[in-house]
Design a protein around this motif. Structure first.
Motif, PDB file in Angstrom:
ATOM      1  N   THR A 107       0.733  -1.126   0.291  1.00 45.04           N
ATOM      2  CA  THR A 107      -0.397  -0.174   0.269  1.00 45.04           C
ATOM      3  C   THR A 107       1.170   1.445   0.030  1.00 45.04           C
ATOM      4  OG1 THR A 107      -1.409  -0.780   0.892  1.00 45.04           O
ATOM      5  CG2 THR A 107      -1.958   1.165   0.607  1.00 45.04           C
ATOM      6  N   GLY A 108       1.862   1.237   0.786  1.00 47.77           N
ATOM      7  CA  GLY A 108       3.076   1.941   0.565  1.00 47.77           C
ATOM      8  C   GLY A 108       3.628   3.084  -0.787  1.00 47.77           C
TER       9      GLY A 108
ATOM     10  N   LEU B 211       2.563   1.719  -3.658  1.00 47.59           N
ATOM     11  CA  LEU B 211       1.851   1.870  -4.919  1.00 47.59           C
ATOM     12  C   LEU B 211       1.460   3.528  -4.190  1.00 47.59           C
ATOM     13  CD1 LEU B 211      -0.912  -0.793  -4.609  1.00 47.59           C
ATOM     14  CD2 LEU B 211       0.869  -0.211  -6.541  1.00 47.59           C
ATOM     15  N   SER B 212       1.244   4.201  -3.051  1.00 46.94           N
ATOM     16  CA  SER B 212       0.420   5.758  -2.639  1.00 46.94           C
ATOM     17  C   SER B 212       1.925   6.080  -3.374  1.00 46.94           C
ATOM     18  CB  SER B 212       0.089   5.513  -1.319  1.00 46.94           C
ATOM     19  OG  SER B 212      -0.984   4.820  -0.888  1.00 46.94           O
ATOM     20  N   TRP B 213       3.785   5.453  -2.737  1.00 46.98           N
ATOM     21  CA  TRP B 213       4.618   6.685  -3.502  1.00 46.98           C
ATOM     22  C   TRP B 213       4.629   6.632  -5.099  1.00 46.98           C
ATOM     23  CZ3 TRP B 213       8.829   4.955  -6.174  1.00 46.98           C
ATOM     24  CH2 TRP B 213       9.927   5.895  -5.976  1.00 46.98           C
ATOM     25  N   GLN B 214       4.096   5.767  -5.499  1.00 48.11           N
ATOM     26  CA  GLN B 214       4.252   5.631  -6.982  1.00 48.11           C
ATOM     27  C   GLN B 214       3.378   6.690  -7.385  1.00 48.11           C
ATOM     28  OE1 GLN B 214       3.784   1.940  -8.255  1.00 48.11           O
ATOM     29  NE2 GLN B 214       6.252   1.192  -8.792  1.00 48.11           N
ATOM     30  N   VAL B 215       2.016   7.475  -6.363  1.00 47.14           N
ATOM     31  CA  VAL B 215       0.605   7.986  -7.739  1.00 47.14           C
ATOM     32  C   VAL B 215       1.132   9.139  -7.116  1.00 47.14           C
ATOM     33  CG1 VAL B 215      -1.909   8.321  -6.963  1.00 47.14           C
ATOM     34  CG2 VAL B 215      -0.439   5.994  -7.126  1.00 47.14           C
ATOM     35  N   LEU B 216       2.210   9.233  -5.813  1.00 35.56           N
ATOM     36  CA  LEU B 216       2.166  10.639  -5.746  1.00 35.56           C
ATOM     37  C   LEU B 216       3.239  10.760  -5.971  1.00 35.56           C
ATOM     38  CD1 LEU B 216       2.437  10.612  -1.803  1.00 35.56           C
ATOM     39  CD2 LEU B 216       1.129  11.690  -3.226  1.00 35.56           C
ATOM     40  N   GLU B 217       4.186  10.033  -7.120  1.00 30.36           N
ATOM     41  CA  GLU B 217       5.665  10.383  -8.281  1.00 30.36           C
ATOM     42  C   GLU B 217       5.103  10.966  -8.899  1.00 30.36           C
ATOM     43  OE1 GLU B 217       9.948   9.302  -9.051  1.00 30.36           O
ATOM     44  OE2 GLU B 217       8.380   7.393  -8.758  1.00 30.36           O
ATOM     45  N   SER B 218       4.077  10.273  -9.202  1.00 29.75           N
ATOM     46  CA  SER B 218       4.027  10.323 -10.415  1.00 29.75           C
ATOM     47  C   SER B 218       2.789  11.579 -11.083  1.00 29.75           C
ATOM     48  CB  SER B 218       2.667   9.295 -11.441  1.00 29.75           C
ATOM     49  OG  SER B 218       2.289   9.115 -12.364  1.00 29.75           O
TER      50      SER B 218
END
Length: 188
Positions: free
Chosen positions: A22-23, A25-32
């Motif tokens: 979950t962490g 995936l959240s980091w990848q969404v924020l970086e994107s």
């Protein structure tokens, strides 16, 4: 029966794995989202620079003054002309300030791949070497002028203004961007 207090090792590993996924995936969404914002900001900056450049060129070309319309002798280096090399455009224009008495001298030129717009308050003074306003644009430019049913690459006529000018900007991302500006010269 023996009663358990707490979680088993297997339950802890499953919980930590779910938390890690979950962490991640959240980091990848924020970086994107951050990369997209940076890309859009850069795109808007380039579009704004092109709009400013087109607006400045259009204003200068439409306000350009033919030399014979002015009193007195005018040195050749302030005639409306364009050579397509270092000095792309040299013109006298009506001042933006209605109280100003003398025309404003504008020179568009390239130096080290950067397009610069120089402005002098006293248009007829060739001894004034320090420009009043300097703008820099990092976009290559080409000019053509319409007169007598054909396009000309340069302009060096003391007594006439072209009918129109074609501005071509070469942008690394968008390629050639063109605009035609009517200048008010007599059409043949």
């Amino acid at each position: 029966m023996h009663r358990q207090n707490g979680f088993t090792l297997l339950e802890m590993m499953v919980a930590l794995s779910v938390f890690a996924i979950t962490g991640l995936l959240s980091w990848q969404v924020l970086e994107s989202g951050s990369n997209t914002q940076h890309s859009v900001t850069k795109h808007i900056h380039h579009a704004t620079e092109l709009q400013r450049l087109f607006a400045a060129l259009e204003n200068d070309l439409q306000a350009a003054i033919a030399v014979p319309a002015m009193a007195g002798s005018v040195p050749p280096d302030v005639w409306f002309r364009a050579d397509g090399h270092t000095v792309l455009l040299n013109l006298l224009r009506d001042p933006l300030d209605p109280d100003a008495r003398a025309p404003v001298r504008i020179v568009w030129k390239t130096e080290a791949g950067v397009l610069r717009r120089l402005q002098w308050r006293q248009g007829l003074s060739t001894s004034d070497t320090s420009p009043l306003v300097t703008q820099r644009f990092s976009v290559p430019m080409k000019l053509r002028f319409w007169q007598g049913q054909k396009w000309r690459m340069g302009w060096d006529h003391r007594d006439a203004m072209p009918t129109a000018a074609e501005i071509t900007l070469i942008h690394p991302q968008w390629g050639e961007v063109r605009k035609i500006v009517l200048m008010g010269g007599e059409s043949s």
